[in-house]
Motif scaffolding. Structure first.
Motif, short mmCIF file in Angstrom:
data_model
loop_
_atom_site.label_atom_id
_atom_site.label_comp_id
_atom_site.label_asym_id
_atom_site.label_seq_id
_atom_site.Cartn_x
_atom_site.Cartn_y
_atom_site.Cartn_z
N HIS A 110 0.84 -1.21 0.00
CA HIS A 110 0.00 0.00 0.00
C HIS A 110 0.87 1.25 0.00
CE1 HIS A 110 -3.26 -2.78 0.88
NE2 HIS A 110 -2.56 -3.23 1.91
N SER A 111 1.92 1.21 -0.78
CA SER A 111 2.91 2.28 -0.80
C SER A 111 2.30 3.63 -1.16
CB SER A 111 4.03 1.95 -1.78
OG SER A 111 5.02 2.95 -1.78
N ASP A 112 1.31 3.64 -2.08
CA ASP A 112 0.71 4.89 -2.51
C ASP A 112 -0.03 5.58 -1.36
OD1 ASP A 112 -1.08 2.77 -2.52
OD2 ASP A 112 -2.33 3.63 -4.11
N LEU A 113 -0.75 4.77 -0.55
CA LEU A 113 -1.48 5.34 0.58
C LEU A 113 -0.52 5.84 1.66
CD1 LEU A 113 -4.42 2.79 0.93
CD2 LEU A 113 -4.58 5.17 0.18
N ILE A 114 0.53 5.06 1.92
CA ILE A 114 1.50 5.47 2.93
C ILE A 114 2.18 6.77 2.51
CG2 ILE A 114 3.60 4.82 4.18
CD1 ILE A 114 1.15 3.16 4.92
N GLN A 115 2.57 6.85 1.25
CA GLN A 115 3.24 8.06 0.76
C GLN A 115 2.33 9.28 0.85
OE1 GLN A 115 4.89 7.64 -3.18
NE2 GLN A 115 6.23 9.40 -2.93
N LYS A 116 1.03 9.08 0.68
CA LYS A 116 0.08 10.19 0.73
C LYS A 116 -0.13 10.70 2.15
CE LYS A 116 -4.74 11.35 -0.35
NZ LYS A 116 -6.03 10.85 -0.93
N TYR A 117 -0.19 9.80 3.13
CA TYR A 117 -0.60 10.20 4.48
C TYR A 117 0.52 10.21 5.52
CZ TYR A 117 -5.43 9.53 2.85
OH TYR A 117 -6.62 9.62 2.17
N PHE A 118 1.58 9.43 5.33
CA PHE A 118 2.59 9.24 6.37
C PHE A 118 3.41 10.51 6.62
CE2 PHE A 118 7.09 8.10 7.27
CZ PHE A 118 6.92 7.60 8.55
N MET A 119 3.29 11.05 7.82
CA MET A 119 4.07 12.19 8.31
C MET A 119 4.07 13.38 7.34
SD MET A 119 7.19 10.38 10.43
CE MET A 119 7.30 11.65 11.71
N THR A 120 2.89 13.59 6.71
CA THR A 120 2.72 14.74 5.82
C THR A 120 1.62 15.67 6.30
OG1 THR A 120 1.15 13.55 4.41
CG2 THR A 120 3.48 13.43 3.79
N LYS A 121 0.71 15.18 7.15
CA LYS A 121 -0.44 15.96 7.58
C LYS A 121 -0.46 16.12 9.11
CE LYS A 121 -3.17 14.36 3.63
NZ LYS A 121 -3.10 15.63 2.87
N ALA A 122 -0.75 15.05 9.82
CA ALA A 122 -0.87 15.14 11.28
C ALA A 122 0.48 15.47 11.94
CB ALA A 122 -1.42 13.84 11.84
N VAL A 123 1.53 14.78 11.49
CA VAL A 123 2.88 15.00 12.03
C VAL A 123 3.81 15.25 10.85
CG1 VAL A 123 4.79 14.00 13.34
CG2 VAL A 123 2.44 13.42 13.96
N LYS A 124 4.62 16.28 10.94
CA LYS A 124 5.64 16.54 9.92
C LYS A 124 6.97 15.93 10.40
CE LYS A 124 2.74 18.80 7.40
NZ LYS A 124 2.74 20.24 7.23
N TRP A 125 7.57 15.14 9.53
CA TRP A 125 8.75 14.39 9.97
C TRP A 125 9.91 15.30 10.36
CZ3 TRP A 125 13.49 14.90 7.70
CH2 TRP A 125 13.55 15.40 6.39
N ASP A 126 9.98 16.50 9.79
CA ASP A 126 11.08 17.41 10.10
C ASP A 126 10.67 18.50 11.09
OD1 ASP A 126 9.37 18.71 8.39
OD2 ASP A 126 10.92 19.44 7.01
#
Length: 430
Positions: A110-126
């Protein structure tokens, strides 16, 4: 070779071993590079900067352990360290195309879903050093996706155990996506296996899209030798709602960072937190709701109990952003101390950048009422039993407000066990 270079190479080796997609490997490397340049996050009246809070030993395979069959019932996931011991889905979930899988599977299937949601909205990785370290050293996790218009009658339950038997630090991520008009409940149980000194870095992201409703309950019981950063974040679009019910019943030093961003109009976050500190433990809980959307509602209710020489700090932050007309931000934080050696603090913070809004707060820190104790003891209760009864009454407003009866019962049972252990520690340390 420096320790940092060794760790960097172990990150690369782990990523290659797990055949992670190229975009995720690039993110890992970027996070590792930036990790040392970013500052630790700052929380009002919570001093943790000298704690061993950055993971150093994470990229190892967890030892095998037997599955507790009592946990493998209904829609359940059982993980110990980086291993998934059991993943059971009812026919209802399969028929409705609900996705529940471990992190390794999610990245591949499910790489496309992970790339869309993972640490881009709720939490920013940086955002800071802790979020960057999390991405750089992430080894395990859970992905839950509930499709559009799907309503689940049975809750999804996870048992997520930190494996501290070999001194391996724990970096775990849970990503939950509630698509438009979906409804479901999720119960998260966390504990520790083993007693080696370790660090845990845990991030949970809940993305609630338009008109969705997520009931999130978490019961945390990490071990005494685990120093943990627990970050739970909600990102809510128009008319979405998240009911948070969190029990912080850990035995080690904890930073709890709980945020809900009410992005959409009419978004609603209801946050209920119960915390108990015992022994020499330090817990700092920073709970924030930020109103971006018009007519959004944020409610925080936190009650905590402190025994022995422990410390508990509650920060309750309601922030109404300019443009969030008609927004409502309410909070209440209360701390009860059962020992003269305990330290407690409750800090209400309101940041209002808009007119035509509602906002309010209440906060208190106090000791147990001796007259109440005397009255109960005069009726035949021993001191420890009387104290536990007073504590139940103090925590009652939070517990009774939790909508799910099974979660309430689990919290009450766990609280009772922690109080008994805390009272034993206090007797020994006198």
């Amino acid at each position: 070779m420096s320790d940092l270079k060794v760790l960097e190479q172990s990150v690369i080796d782990f990523s290659n071993l797990k055949k992670e997609p190229g975009w995720f490997q690039k993110l890992r490397k970027a996070a590792f590079t930036k990790m040392t340049m970013l500052e630790l996050p700052s929380f009002e009246k919570i001093r943790y900067q000298r704690w061993p809070i950055i993971p150093k030993q994470t990229l190892l395979e967890s030892r095998k352990v037997e599955l507790d069959q009592k946990r493998a019932v209904g829609n359940t996931v059982v993980q110990v360290g980086s291993r998934t011991l059991s993943l059971k889905l009812t026919n209802e979930l399969k028929q409705k195309n609900v996705i529940i899988c471990d992190w390794e599977t999610a990245l591949i299937e499910h790489s496309d879903l992970i790339q869309k949601y993972f640490m881009t909205k709720a939490v920013k990785w940086d955002a800071d050093r802790l979020t960057a370290a999390h991405l750089a050293q992430l080894t395990s996790g859970l992905f839950i996706y509930v499709p559009r218009n799907v309503e689940l009658d049975e809750p999804i339950t996870s048992y997520l155990t930190q494996d501290a038997r070999d001194g391996q630090d724990y970096v775990h991520h849970v990503l939950i996506v509630a698509a438009e008009n979906s409804r479901f409940s999720y119960l998260e149980n966390r504990d520790t296996l083993g007693n080696e000194t370790t660090t845990a870095n845990i991030i949970v992201e809940v993305i609630a899209e338009q008109n969705s409703h997520v009931k999130f309950a978490g019961v945390d019981q990490l071990g005494e030798t685990t120093t943990a950063y627990i970050n739970r974040r909600g990102y809510l679009l128009d008319n979405a709602k998240i009911d948070w019910s969190i029990g912080l019943l850990n035995d080690g030093n904890i930073i709890g960072d709980f945020d809900s961003d009410l992005i959409g109009a009419g978004a609603h976050a209801d946050v209920k937190v119960v915390a108990i500190s015992t022994g020499n433990q330090i817990q700092g809980i920073d709970t924030r709701v930020t109103n971006y959307g018009k007519h959004s509602i944020g409610q925080i209710l936190q009650h905590g109990v402190i025994l022995s020489r422990s410390t508990l700090t509650f920060n309750g932050i309601g922030h109404i952003i300019k443009g969030a007309k008609g927004a409502n931000a309410q909070q209440e934080s209360r701390v009860l101390m059962l020992s003269t050696k305990a330290r407690g603090d409750a800090n209400p913070i309101l940041l209002i950048d808009e007119n035509d809004v509602q906002a309010g707060h209440a906060a208190s820190v106090g000791r147990v009422n001796q007259e109440q104790l005397y009255y109960l003891m005069s009726r035949g209760l021993h001191k420890e039993g009387a104290e536990r009864l007073v504590i139940r009454g103090f925590l009652g407003p939070v517990l009774t407000a939790i909508p799910a009866a099974d979660v309430r019962e689990r919290l009450i049972e766990t609280i009772e066990g922690k109080l008994i252990n805390g009272q034993k520690f206090e007797k020994v340390s006198r």
